[in-house]
Design an enzyme around this catalytic site. Structure first.
Site, PDB file in Angstrom:
ATOM      1  N   CYS A   1      46.941  41.796  37.860  1.00 33.21           N
ATOM      2  CA  CYS A   1      47.331  40.743  38.803  1.00 33.21           C
ATOM      3  C   CYS A   1      48.323  39.791  38.134  1.00 33.21           C
ATOM      4  O   CYS A   1      48.303  39.599  36.922  1.00 33.21           O
ATOM      5  CB  CYS A   1      46.084  39.975  39.251  1.00 33.21           C
ATOM      6  SG  CYS A   1      46.443  38.712  40.506  1.00 33.21           S
TER       7      CYS A   1
ATOM      8  N   ASP B   1      48.259  36.696  38.357  1.00 34.85           N
ATOM      9  CA  ASP B   1      47.550  35.444  38.049  1.00 34.85           C
ATOM     10  C   ASP B   1      47.833  34.991  36.608  1.00 34.85           C
ATOM     11  O   ASP B   1      47.691  35.787  35.667  1.00 34.85           O
ATOM     12  CB  ASP B   1      46.045  35.670  38.246  1.00 34.85           C
ATOM     13  CG  ASP B   1      45.247  34.384  38.215  1.00 34.85           C
ATOM     14  OD1 ASP B   1      45.318  33.667  37.186  1.00 34.85           O
ATOM     15  OD2 ASP B   1      44.554  34.087  39.207  1.00 34.85           O
TER      16      ASP B   1
ATOM     17  N   ARG C   1      46.241  33.332  34.596  1.00 38.55           N
ATOM     18  CA  ARG C   1      45.098  33.305  33.663  1.00 38.55           C
ATOM     19  C   ARG C   1      44.760  34.690  33.104  1.00 38.55           C
ATOM     20  O   ARG C   1      43.930  34.824  32.215  1.00 38.55           O
ATOM     21  CB  ARG C   1      43.869  32.731  34.384  1.00 38.55           C
ATOM     22  CG  ARG C   1      44.082  31.314  34.888  1.00 38.55           C
ATOM     23  CD  ARG C   1      43.011  30.936  35.892  1.00 38.55           C
ATOM     24  NE  ARG C   1      43.093  31.779  37.097  1.00 38.55           N
ATOM     25  CZ  ARG C   1      42.233  31.707  38.120  1.00 38.55           C
ATOM     26  NH1 ARG C   1      41.224  30.858  38.072  1.00 38.55           N
ATOM     27  NH2 ARG C   1      42.382  32.482  39.178  1.00 38.55           N
TER      28      ARG C   1
ATOM     29  N   HIS D   1      40.529  41.069  38.652  1.00 37.14           N
ATOM     30  CA  HIS D   1      39.816  39.952  38.004  1.00 37.14           C
ATOM     31  C   HIS D   1      39.025  39.172  39.041  1.00 37.14           C
ATOM     32  O   HIS D   1      39.455  39.035  40.193  1.00 37.14           O
ATOM     33  CB  HIS D   1      40.805  39.031  37.265  1.00 37.14           C
ATOM     34  CG  HIS D   1      41.727  38.272  38.163  1.00 37.14           C
ATOM     35  ND1 HIS D   1      41.513  36.948  38.500  1.00 37.14           N
ATOM     36  CD2 HIS D   1      42.839  38.646  38.830  1.00 37.14           C
ATOM     37  CE1 HIS D   1      42.477  36.562  39.320  1.00 37.14           C
ATOM     38  NE2 HIS D   1      43.297  37.563  39.543  1.00 37.14           N
TER      39      HIS D   1
ATOM     40  N   CYS E   1      40.028  36.146  42.067  1.00 38.11           N
ATOM     41  CA  CYS E   1      41.404  36.520  42.410  1.00 38.11           C
ATOM     42  C   CYS E   1      41.795  35.863  43.741  1.00 38.11           C
ATOM     43  O   CYS E   1      41.166  36.105  44.776  1.00 38.11           O
ATOM     44  CB  CYS E   1      41.521  38.035  42.516  1.00 38.11           C
ATOM     45  SG  CYS E   1      43.202  38.595  42.881  1.00 38.11           S
TER      46      CYS E   1
HETATM   47 ZN   LIG Z   1      44.550  37.818  41.152  1.00 36.40          ZN
END
Ligand SMILES: [Zn+2]
Length: 208
Positions: A41, A43, A45, A97, A100
């Site tokens: 992803c 993302d 993090r 994750h 998400c």
């Molecule tokens: Zn995500």
């Protein structure tokens, strides 16, 4: 964040690499031979190389919202094709994750514009697994399970491609489904039995 800081960090990073291996960048410039394709992803993090403790040259990376493998997305399909057919990776990972935002958005009734067709692929994952998901009363658990099932379905989408089917037959390439738990930092192998998942449906998707 001061972007100037990024360039200062870069200088420090170069020095730290060279202090351990003076030929590091010279070697890196010669080419790449990663064994792993990681699809994760976007993302901020979930950092791919960093969370796996891998460095430059060790993993071919593709990231998009909610780690999707969509057959008409030229971007992810080009990455898979290049990594499998040309770089000859032996492992392909889909890493989702918990927490998400993409998966969460797909669980809600909201018009998100251009994101609608992208996230509809996650709604389709929900539809396929509706009985299991509807039976989970706790909303967080349901959300986490959808994250896992989305990883599973993206692994299935990989196996629908000719590149993966051919590499599986010719050199036993492996597809893996993982989840990163942001709250603990832990990387979890979902140990998905893809042969079992595809037992009754592989005939539909067989290309090679
Ligand atoms: Zn995500």
């Amino acid at each position: 964040m001061e972007l100037k800081k990024v360039f200062e960090n870069n200088k420090k990073w170069i020095n730290s690499k060279l202090s351990k291996d003076s030929e590091f960048f010279k070697e890196l410039g010669k080419g790449q031979n990663p064994e792993l394709l990681y699809i994760g992803c976007s993302d901020s993090r979930v950092t791919a190389e960093d969370l796996m403790g891998l460095g430059p040259g060790e993993v071919f990376v593709h990231r998009n919202i909610a780690n999707m493998v969509i057959s008409i997305d030229l971007n992810v399909m080009s990455v898979v094709n290049y990594a499998v057919d040309h770089l000859k990776v032996n492992h392909v990972v889909v890493c989702g994750h918990y927490s998400c935002g993409g998966v969460k958005a797909a669980m809600q009734s909201a018009d998100l514009g251009i994101l609608n067709p992208w996230l509809r692929n996650i709604r389709d994952v929900y539809r396929i697994h509706k009985a299991e998901l509807d039976a989970i009363e706790n909303e967080d658990e349901k959300y986490n399970r959808l994250v896992e099932l989305n990883v599973q379905e993206q692994c299935v989408n990989l196996i629908k491609t000719a590149s993966i089917q051919k590499a599986y037959r010719d050199r036993n390439l492996q597809v893996h489904g993982w989840v990163f738990d942001i709250s603990s930092g832990k990387l979890i192998d979902l140990n998905i039995d893809l042969e079992e998942v595809l037992k009754n449906i592989m005939g539909i998707y067989h290309l090679d």
